[in-house]
Write a protein that holds these residues in place. Sequence first.
Motif, PDB file in Angstrom:
ATOM      1  N   GLU A  38     -13.719 -21.260  84.418  1.00 49.14           N
ATOM      2  CA  GLU A  38     -13.929 -20.825  83.390  1.00 49.14           C
ATOM      3  C   GLU A  38     -13.997 -21.799  82.135  1.00 49.14           C
ATOM      4  OE1 GLU A  38     -11.913 -17.406  80.255  1.00 49.14           O
ATOM      5  OE2 GLU A  38     -11.183 -17.767  82.089  1.00 49.14           O
TER       6      GLU A  38
ATOM      7  N   SER B 108     -16.198 -22.298  78.264  1.00 46.45           N
ATOM      8  CA  SER B 108     -17.100 -21.869  76.870  1.00 46.45           C
ATOM      9  C   SER B 108     -18.568 -22.672  76.903  1.00 46.45           C
ATOM     10  CB  SER B 108     -16.434 -22.042  75.641  1.00 46.45           C
ATOM     11  OG  SER B 108     -15.232 -21.146  75.604  1.00 46.45           O
TER      12      SER B 108
ATOM     13  N   ARG C 225     -18.410 -16.872  77.137  1.00 47.24           N
ATOM     14  CA  ARG C 225     -17.542 -17.564  78.217  1.00 47.24           C
ATOM     15  C   ARG C 225     -18.328 -17.437  79.773  1.00 47.24           C
ATOM     16  NH1 ARG C 225     -13.226 -13.669  78.190  1.00 47.24           N
ATOM     17  NH2 ARG C 225     -11.911 -14.677  79.769  1.00 47.24           N
TER      18      ARG C 225
ATOM     19  N   ASN D 203     -18.664 -12.284  75.982  1.00 41.51           N
ATOM     20  CA  ASN D 203     -18.402 -12.764  74.688  1.00 41.51           C
ATOM     21  C   ASN D 203     -17.008 -12.152  74.394  1.00 41.51           C
ATOM     22  OD1 ASN D 203     -19.420 -10.025  74.400  1.00 41.51           O
ATOM     23  ND2 ASN D 203     -20.152 -10.808  71.997  1.00 41.51           N
TER      24      ASN D 203
ATOM     25  N   ALA E 289     -10.968 -14.407  75.436  1.00 37.41           N
ATOM     26  CA  ALA E 289      -9.941 -14.408  76.578  1.00 37.41           C
ATOM     27  C   ALA E 289      -8.637 -13.779  76.390  1.00 37.41           C
ATOM     28  CB  ALA E 289      -9.667 -16.030  76.794  1.00 37.41           C
TER      29      ALA E 289
ATOM     30  N   GLY F  70     -10.128 -14.012  82.670  1.00 39.75           N
ATOM     31  CA  GLY F  70     -11.308 -14.561  83.376  1.00 39.75           C
ATOM     32  C   GLY F  70     -11.332 -13.987  84.696  1.00 39.75           C
TER      33      GLY F  70
END
Length: 403
Positions: free
Chosen positions: A251, A253, A265, A310, A313, A318
Amino acid sequence: MKKDQFLKEKFLLNFNPKSINSFAKETGYSIRKSKLDGFGFLLSLMFSYQRGKDFSLLDMASFLFQEFGINITKQSLHDRFTSPAVDFLKKCLDCLLTQKISYSGEKQALKTHFNRIRIKDSTKFALPDSFSAKYKGYGGALHHSSSMISVQYEYDFLSGQSLDLRLTSGVMNDQSDSADFTHDIQENDLFLRDMGYCTLGFLSKIHSAKAYFINRLTPQVNIYSERDSKDPVEINSYLKKLKKNKLEYLEMSVFLGKKERVPVRIVVSLADETTYEKRLRKTSKQAKSTGNKVSDKFKARARLNMMITNVPAEILKGKDIRKVYSLRWQIELIFKTWKSLVTIDEFNTKKIHRFECQLYGKLIWTILNLNIFNWLQNQVLQKNKVLCSVWKYFRLIQTYQII
């Protein structure tokens, strides 16, 4: 109060004979007083789904006589299928789609963060070549028909409310649809759509409106590690990291698009062998037809499941991204129900207005019953039980006519 009467009052409050007949006058279907008013015309078409392509004017006349005592000839019915009749039925469908139905289901984990979870897709089927002036198809040996129709459908997963249902030409692709219909993006909406809808321009508009999306990454889009990076990320680097470190997923950005640089992400995991081979076969077939070869870059991408979002988190981890995105596949089951059980793609007329009237009648019947299904499902969920699948529900109501 009996259950069937309760359902009628709850779901047909603004969809009653008086309202329907006012729509008929407003659209020009009912110009003068007639023994067959708008309500009778609508009802006879709503239940035509039972006969599918075998539905005839004689069936319609028989229904009207049995239900309303109306004695009408086949020719008189044939003459009723006009452009104003189509406008009338479309008005009825639009009214149904704008009705706000209250549900009390327990989906609090998602409701806490999202206003609506908007799931959209389309289904297409071929039409007679004579319809091509209005519903253009691709033609040729591959697609068989020069006329094709696309049914665009969107609904809110949290409430079950239908948000949009339109009939368009078969050649209007999903990218064009997503570009043309961006007027109703609301803050905290979550969009779940197939890759075909998700252009970078559309994703940018969602992000700018403080709404959210979860999608699979399209192969043509470049990934950048920084907003001002000149060179895109090498996809092979993700593949190597996953294999070397034996990770369940990665995961990061990142930013999408050479010009757009949409902040997202990205969650990357290894695809199973069956999925990889399926992707490779499909692309190899397409490449062969154009005299090209499958690139090594595509082969690397095909080995990966790449999800973009978007959603922060702290709202959605994830490991849960693919699980939430999988909600989108429920619309595939709805389309399967429409074609296999409600037979929206079956008809036996070459008169375009009669075809459109029959199709709108089936869709109105379907949306009414989807509303009832979602309401019942949420009532049952309050007791920590499950009603049934939408497929089983429609199988049941083919035996018992609820409305």
